[in-house]
Design a protein around this motif. Sequence first.
Motif, PDB file in Angstrom:
ATOM      1  N   ILE A  53       3.219  -0.776   4.358  1.00 60.69           N
ATOM      2  CA  ILE A  53       2.652   0.350   3.836  1.00 60.69           C
ATOM      3  C   ILE A  53       4.247   1.505   3.355  1.00 60.69           C
ATOM      4  O   ILE A  53       4.925   1.643   4.342  1.00 60.69           O
ATOM      5  N   TYR A 107       0.520  -6.461   5.671  1.00 60.93           N
ATOM      6  CA  TYR A 107       0.741  -5.315   4.873  1.00 60.93           C
ATOM      7  C   TYR A 107       2.465  -4.502   4.462  1.00 60.93           C
ATOM      8  O   TYR A 107       2.907  -4.226   6.244  1.00 60.93           O
ATOM      9  N   LYS A 146      -1.870   4.313   8.853  1.00 57.17           N
ATOM     10  CA  LYS A 146      -0.893   3.575   9.426  1.00 57.17           C
ATOM     11  C   LYS A 146      -1.200   2.267  10.647  1.00 57.17           C
ATOM     12  O   LYS A 146      -1.252   0.859  10.303  1.00 57.17           O
ATOM     13  N   LEU A 176       1.241  -1.155   0.019  1.00 58.26           N
ATOM     14  CA  LEU A 176       0.355  -0.076   0.135  1.00 58.26           C
ATOM     15  C   LEU A 176       0.713   1.388   0.351  1.00 58.26           C
ATOM     16  O   LEU A 176       2.559   1.310   0.600  1.00 58.26           O
TER      17      LEU A 176
END
Length: 390
Positions: free
Chosen positions: A30, A28, A18, A4
Amino acid sequence: MPSLLLIEDEDAIRRVLKKILLDEDQNYTIDEAEDGLLGVDMIKKKTYDLVLCDIKMPKMDGLEVLSACQKLQPELPVVMISGHGDLETAVETMRMGAFDYISKPPDLNRLLNTVRIALDHTQLAQENKQLKRKVSKQFEMIGNSTELTHIKSMIDKVAPTEARVMITGENGTGKELVAHWLHEKSNRNKGPFIEVNCAAIPSELIESELFGHVKGAFTSANKDRAGKFEAANGGTIFLDEIGDMSLSAQAKVLRALQENKVQRVGSDKDIKVDVRVIAATNKNLKEEIEKKNFREDLYHRLAVIIIHVPALQERKADIPELIQHFTEQIAQEQGTKPKTFDEEAIELLKQLNWTGNIRELRNVVERLIILGNQKISKEDVNTFVQLKSS
């Protein structure tokens, strides 16, 4: 692991977003960008699965970032983050192609749900792309001979049009590959591609196969059934070996081409169809017309563009590349290490008379891979292949 990118100029909001996302799923990864310019630069350098982007930012606003994303990675979902006064702009971003928008301060459930749906969308798009690559590879046209280059050029010119195409050539030359590529490169490529082998269907069943039937139309018709023309609606129907079609069926195909309508067997009700017809034959249809086996008016309807696929004898320059392609393909199918062909073996194979064309070449390559040594030699070809030299 989903990747992401969070583009937001307010440090505090970046930290909150976040934390929410990582609390939901530690898998994830990020990345953060504090302004739109930096975000776009990061998108140029890395492939992301999702972008979360603020609308009002210095240097480059969210609308400009969205526009840049659509040029750089058209399938990348972009979720816009809007302040209270940005709702009208947020709606505008949806018209521009944003996946969704989230208001500040973000609602936890809405944020997580939107992210999950967007990532599912990305995964589905990637799977579809991989599937399409597999399908395209299955129907790849191998070779760079002058003859094949001419066919590829014809396909590029003809495919985007609605012109009907007649593909001619001997059995085993790859006429169906040309038909698939005409569909793949057409504006109908998101619609169905329906293939009908006219030679494989008994003459008494061909009309039912093409146009469907209603219950009771004949002895075994125990329910209504749609035909291939209806199934191909919005796409392409490929009538392979059309020279073997009965005169009665030819008349109905002619009507379908003239009026864009079909009637199921046993019914007088018209059904509208929007279909591009591609036909193929290994016969000389002009001779069949003289023998009264093929309708001249149908021929002229179908043969707006004629693409002739040459026999393998006429494109022997492609044989080494075809051998390499089949070797890799067969090894993948069998889960084995690919074998190799030495130069003398390839040269001998080029000299043979390939009456069965590419289909026969593939069968011979498979036989040599199964029976020959790890490096297939001229001796292997002489031992396991009995074909006449050309």
